[in-house]
Design an enzyme around this catalytic site. Structure first.
Site, short mmCIF file in Angstrom:
data_model
loop_
_atom_site.label_atom_id
_atom_site.label_comp_id
_atom_site.label_asym_id
_atom_site.label_seq_id
_atom_site.Cartn_x
_atom_site.Cartn_y
_atom_site.Cartn_z
N LYS A 1 0.80 -1.23 0.00
CA LYS A 1 0.00 0.00 0.00
C LYS A 1 0.83 1.27 0.00
CE LYS A 1 -3.70 0.01 -0.43
NZ LYS A 1 -4.88 -0.30 -1.28
N1 PMP Z 1 -2.97 -7.27 1.43
C1 PMP Z 1 -2.94 -6.40 2.44
C2 PMP Z 1 -2.29 -6.82 3.71
C3 PMP Z 1 -3.52 -5.13 2.32
O1 PMP Z 1 -3.49 -4.26 3.34
C4 PMP Z 1 -4.15 -4.80 1.10
C5 PMP Z 1 -4.81 -3.47 0.91
N2 PMP Z 1 -5.79 -3.16 1.81
C6 PMP Z 1 -4.17 -5.75 0.06
C7 PMP Z 1 -3.55 -6.97 0.27
C8 PMP Z 1 -4.91 -5.51 -1.23
O2 PMP Z 1 -4.41 -4.52 -2.05
P1 PMP Z 1 -5.38 -3.67 -2.98
O3 PMP Z 1 -6.03 -2.64 -2.09
O4 PMP Z 1 -4.47 -3.05 -3.97
O5 PMP Z 1 -6.40 -4.57 -3.57
#
Ligand code: PMP
Length: 333
Positions: free
Chosen positions: A41
């Site tokens: 992120k």
């Molecule tokens: N894994 C973790 C630990 C996250 O914090 C996030 C984002 N909230 C994601 C995966 C998913 O990423 P995205 O928001 O780009 O779908």
């Protein structure tokens, strides 16, 4: 400039030995846990802030408000602190203590709220929006609602950086990419870039139980699957503008925590990599995809965040026992 923002992205692609061996494919993980905030992120945070600056929405002393499961807040705080912005974070109280502690250590204003569904006006995302609107009225240096679910600058980060890095690190010889969906920024940005380079690259999503993206992409309905995954940061229940940007998902898998977690425990013990729960869902997804695609394929997934963020949960015997989840041998007592 060699500040913290310059250290975001350009992460290595790590060969995952055991899952490659059992599938007879080459499975790689993009090591996003090596970003300064220990997660994928950081990229979205940097893109959201930089683009808001370009639009003239933020000046030194301005405020960034966000609703987040934690990692986006940490990424925002790193970048904001280095550029002189204040940060207000609204977070569901069910997230890991490690995330709260990191956010507090970074000096953000932390507003914990009960974890209620998105349909409830008290959901953290709505609370954050309201706080941002108030801040916009009163801060002369500007304020923004980072709004990672709707803000296409989130997706842009992955279209401009994660996707191109993966394509060049595999010398364009990538057969498939798969990951889970939190906001969908990663899957939507990476898949758009990869399909533009080569439309035959297959795209998969790995969805935790209780989320709605599996049914959305597999059955074209928007019903959640049964179950309640303990994974944090993933598990979207609705179609957002970022999800709308996705042109094609070729494969969708709905994955149980108990099937996924052994992959990250094996990585700790045998490959020295410590990951969080969403990476487990991603790796399980990559294994399923490898089985569907057949041998000798090159598949890339995302190693989203570092396991130290879940010491009290995923690496804690009592927590795992209470949740009836698999306990790695070396944590048994
Ligand atoms: N894994 C973790 C630990 C996250 O914090 C996030 C984002 N909230 C994601 C995966 C998913 O990423 P995205 O928001 O780009 O779908």
């Amino acid at each position: 400039m060699n500040n913290i923002s310059s250290q975001i992205g350009n992460t290595p692609l790590i060969y995952l030995e055991e899952v490659s061996k059992i599938t007879d494919c080459n499975i790689y993980g993009k090591a996003e846990f090596l970003n300064p905030g220990l997660s994928v992120k950081d990229r979205a945070a940097l893109s959201i802030i930089t683009n808001a600056e370009k639009r003239g929405e933020l000046r030194k002393g301005g405020t960034i408000v966000e609703g987040t499961a934690g990692n986006t807040g940490i990424g925002i705080a790193l970048v904001a602190n280095s550029r002189g912005y204040n940060v207000k974070i609204v977070i569901p109280e069910t997230q890991s203590n490690e995330k709260f502690e990191t956010l507090l250590a970074l000096g953000v204003e932390l507003i914990k709220v009960p974890a209620v569904p998105f349909s409830n006006p008290k959901n953290y995302q709505h609370v954050a929006k309201k706080i941002a609107e108030e801040e916009m009225k009163k801060n002369p240096n500007g304020a923004i609602f980072a709004d990672q679910w709707n803000n296409l600058d989130n997706m842009l980060a992955h279209y401009e950086t994660t996707g191109p890095e993966i394509f060049s690190q595999t010398n364009g010889k990538i057969d498939a990419f798969i990951c889970s969906v939190g906001t969908g920024g990663t899957i939507s940005g990476v898949s758009k870039y990869l399909k533009e380079q080569n439309p035959s690259i297959k795209i998969g999503i790995a969805d935790p139980k209780g989320a709605a993206m599996y049914n959305y992409f597999h059955n074209n309905t928007i019903a959640p699957t049964e179950g309640n995954s303990i994974s944090e940061g993933i598990g979207l229940g609705r179609v957002t503008p970022i999800i709308d940007e996705i042109e094609k998902i070729d494969y969708a898998y709905s994955i149980e925590d108990s099937d996924a977690l052994p992959y990250i425990y094996d990585l700790v013990k045998n490959e020295g990599i410590i990951l969080g729960g969403s990476s487990a869902i991603n790796i399980a997804g990559a294994v399923n995809l490898a089985k569907d695609l057949g041998p000798k394929k090159t598949i890339v997934t995302i190693l989203c965040d570092h396991g130290s963020r879940y010491q009290s949960k995923l690496y804690n015997t009592k927590f795992l026992k209470d949740k009836n989840l698999p306990i790695p041998d070396w944590l048994r007592s």
